[in-house]
Design a protein around this motif. Structure first.
Motif, PDB file in Angstrom:
ATOM      1  N   UNK A 175       0.911  10.783   0.131  1.00 19.21           N
ATOM      2  CA  UNK A 175       2.370  10.958   0.062  1.00 19.21           C
ATOM      3  C   UNK A 175       2.774  12.331   0.606  1.00 19.21           C
ATOM      4  N   UNK A 176       2.034  13.362   0.223  1.00 14.70           N
ATOM      5  CA  UNK A 176       2.326  14.710   0.710  1.00 14.70           C
ATOM      6  C   UNK A 176       2.139  14.801   2.225  1.00 14.70           C
ATOM      7  N   UNK A 177       1.083  14.167   2.729  1.00 15.58           N
ATOM      8  CA  UNK A 177       0.825  14.198   4.175  1.00 15.58           C
ATOM      9  C   UNK A 177       1.911  13.466   4.948  1.00 15.58           C
ATOM     10  N   UNK A 178       2.339  12.316   4.447  1.00 15.66           N
ATOM     11  CA  UNK A 178       3.408  11.551   5.105  1.00 15.66           C
ATOM     12  C   UNK A 178       4.682  12.395   5.166  1.00 15.66           C
ATOM     13  N   UNK A 179       5.034  13.028   4.066  1.00 17.16           N
ATOM     14  CA  UNK A 179       6.245  13.858   4.050  1.00 17.16           C
ATOM     15  C   UNK A 179       6.124  15.038   5.012  1.00 17.16           C
ATOM     16  N   UNK A 180       4.949  15.659   5.057  1.00 16.77           N
ATOM     17  CA  UNK A 180       4.759  16.809   5.951  1.00 16.77           C
ATOM     18  C   UNK A 180       4.866  16.391   7.417  1.00 16.77           C
ATOM     19  N   UNK A 181       4.319  15.232   7.747  1.00 18.17           N
ATOM     20  CA  UNK A 181       4.291  14.795   9.148  1.00 18.17           C
ATOM     21  C   UNK A 181       5.570  14.091   9.591  1.00 18.17           C
ATOM     22  N   UNK A 182       6.231  13.383   8.659  1.00 17.28           N
ATOM     23  CA  UNK A 182       7.376  12.553   9.048  1.00 17.28           C
ATOM     24  C   UNK A 182       8.683  12.925   8.365  1.00 17.28           C
ATOM     25  N   UNK A 183       8.653  13.884   7.474  1.00 17.31           N
ATOM     26  CA  UNK A 183       9.871  14.259   6.770  1.00 17.31           C
ATOM     27  C   UNK A 183      10.119  13.361   5.573  1.00 17.31           C
ATOM     28  N   UNK A 184      11.340  13.341   5.117  1.00 13.28           N
ATOM     29  CA  UNK A 184      11.716  12.600   3.910  1.00 13.28           C
ATOM     30  C   UNK A 184      11.972  11.134   4.252  1.00 13.28           C
ATOM     31  N   UNK A 185      10.909  10.411   4.566  1.00  4.82           N
ATOM     32  CA  UNK A 185      11.010   9.002   4.934  1.00  4.82           C
ATOM     33  C   UNK A 185      10.755   8.151   3.685  1.00  4.82           C
ATOM     34  N   UNK A 186      11.541   7.118   3.506  1.00  3.12           N
ATOM     35  CA  UNK A 186      11.363   6.222   2.370  1.00  3.12           C
ATOM     36  C   UNK A 186      10.143   5.334   2.554  1.00  3.12           C
ATOM     37  N   UNK A 187       9.632   4.813   1.443  1.00  2.00           N
ATOM     38  CA  UNK A 187       8.450   3.955   1.508  1.00  2.00           C
ATOM     39  C   UNK A 187       8.673   2.731   2.390  1.00  2.00           C
ATOM     40  N   UNK A 188       9.853   2.120   2.311  1.00  2.72           N
ATOM     41  CA  UNK A 188      10.129   0.927   3.105  1.00  2.72           C
ATOM     42  C   UNK A 188      10.148   1.251   4.594  1.00  2.72           C
ATOM     43  N   UNK A 189      10.792   2.356   4.953  1.00  4.87           N
ATOM     44  CA  UNK A 189      10.834   2.751   6.359  1.00  4.87           C
ATOM     45  C   UNK A 189       9.449   3.130   6.868  1.00  4.87           C
ATOM     46  N   UNK A 190       8.692   3.844   6.033  1.00  2.00           N
ATOM     47  CA  UNK A 190       7.339   4.202   6.429  1.00  2.00           C
ATOM     48  C   UNK A 190       6.496   2.941   6.625  1.00  2.00           C
ATOM     49  N   UNK A 191       6.556   2.018   5.664  1.00  2.00           N
ATOM     50  CA  UNK A 191       5.778   0.779   5.763  1.00  2.00           C
ATOM     51  C   UNK A 191       6.144  -0.002   7.019  1.00  2.00           C
TER      52      UNK A 191
ATOM     53  N   UNK B 158       0.836  -1.204   0.000  1.00  3.90           N
ATOM     54  CA  UNK B 158       0.000   0.000   0.000  1.00  3.90           C
ATOM     55  C   UNK B 158       0.871   1.255   0.000  1.00  3.90           C
ATOM     56  N   UNK B 159       1.962   1.250   0.766  1.00  3.01           N
ATOM     57  CA  UNK B 159       2.844   2.425   0.807  1.00  3.01           C
ATOM     58  C   UNK B 159       3.410   2.732  -0.581  1.00  3.01           C
ATOM     59  N   UNK B 160       3.724   1.712  -1.336  1.00  4.66           N
ATOM     60  CA  UNK B 160       4.261   1.929  -2.689  1.00  4.66           C
ATOM     61  C   UNK B 160       3.216   2.473  -3.652  1.00  4.66           C
ATOM     62  N   UNK B 161       1.932   2.218  -3.361  1.00  2.00           N
ATOM     63  CA  UNK B 161       0.865   2.667  -4.248  1.00  2.00           C
ATOM     64  C   UNK B 161       0.007   3.776  -3.665  1.00  2.00           C
ATOM     65  N   UNK B 162       0.506   4.460  -2.631  1.00  6.19           N
ATOM     66  CA  UNK B 162      -0.320   5.476  -1.970  1.00  6.19           C
ATOM     67  C   UNK B 162      -0.683   6.629  -2.890  1.00  6.19           C
ATOM     68  N   UNK B 163      -1.821   7.230  -2.585  1.00  3.91           N
ATOM     69  CA  UNK B 163      -2.294   8.394  -3.339  1.00  3.91           C
ATOM     70  C   UNK B 163      -1.336   9.565  -3.118  1.00  3.91           C
ATOM     71  N   UNK B 164      -1.341  10.504  -4.060  1.00  2.87           N
ATOM     72  CA  UNK B 164      -0.428  11.647  -3.969  1.00  2.87           C
ATOM     73  C   UNK B 164      -0.704  12.489  -2.720  1.00  2.87           C
ATOM     74  N   UNK B 165      -1.963  12.702  -2.362  1.00  4.98           N
ATOM     75  CA  UNK B 165      -2.252  13.466  -1.138  1.00  4.98           C
ATOM     76  C   UNK B 165      -1.693  12.748   0.090  1.00  4.98           C
TER      77      UNK B 165
END
Length: 152
Positions: free
Chosen positions: A24-40, A15-22
């Motif tokens: 993705x933007x929210x994840x970056x805003x809340x967690x910084x420049x985190x990779x998909x694997x680390x986020x997952x 799911x992290x690899x296929x997340x919607x653009x919004x």
């Protein structure tokens, strides 16, 4: 047909690899420049209930309630563009049940405060948390990693 299962690392990554653009933007805003694997991995390792939304055999969303401390939980959610309309209703019912359980003083995982954060300007996320029963407390101006506003 939509089903809910306990979140696995493989599903979280899918799911992290296929997340919607919004999302993705929210994840970056809340967690910084985190990779998909680390986020997952962080979502899979959530201290609290976490689930996968399966739709016709495909994992289309993940969500959960992260227990931050003994009294606070934070609702989180992430979807792909493949999530269909009828799945949203089931998702709302499932999530309301999880939140109701965690808000019940008799439940073993009781938390007297459940929070949710949305990216400022993302009306869809704001409507989702409102439909789940959250009340807006305010805006944390410029609190995102790139200066975005974050709604609490």
């Amino acid at each position: 047909m939509s089903t809910f299962t306990a979140l696995t690392l493989a599903e979280s990554l899918h799911v992290a690899r296929g997340m919607r653009e919004w999302d993705r933007r929210a994840v970056r805003a809340l967690l910084g420049d985190i990779g998909e694997e680390d986020f997952a991995a962080s979502r899979w390792g959530t201290d609290g209930p976490a689930w996968t939304v399966n739709q016709g055999g495909d994992q289309v969303a993940i969500g959960g309630l992260q227990f931050v401390n003994a009294w606070t939980g934070v609702f989180w959610f992430l979807a792909t563009d493949r999530i269909a309309g009828q799945t949203w209703g089931k998702l709302l019912r499932h999530t309301r049940t999880v939140i109701a359980n965690a808000s019940n003083p008799a439940h073993e995982h009781y938390r007297h405060r459940i929070e949710a954060y949305t990216l400022g300007g993302w009306g869809g996320a704001e409507r989702l948390v409102e439909r789940l029963g959250f009340m807006r407390e305010g805006v944390r101006r410029g609190a995102g990693s790139g200066g975005e506003d974050i709604n609490t």
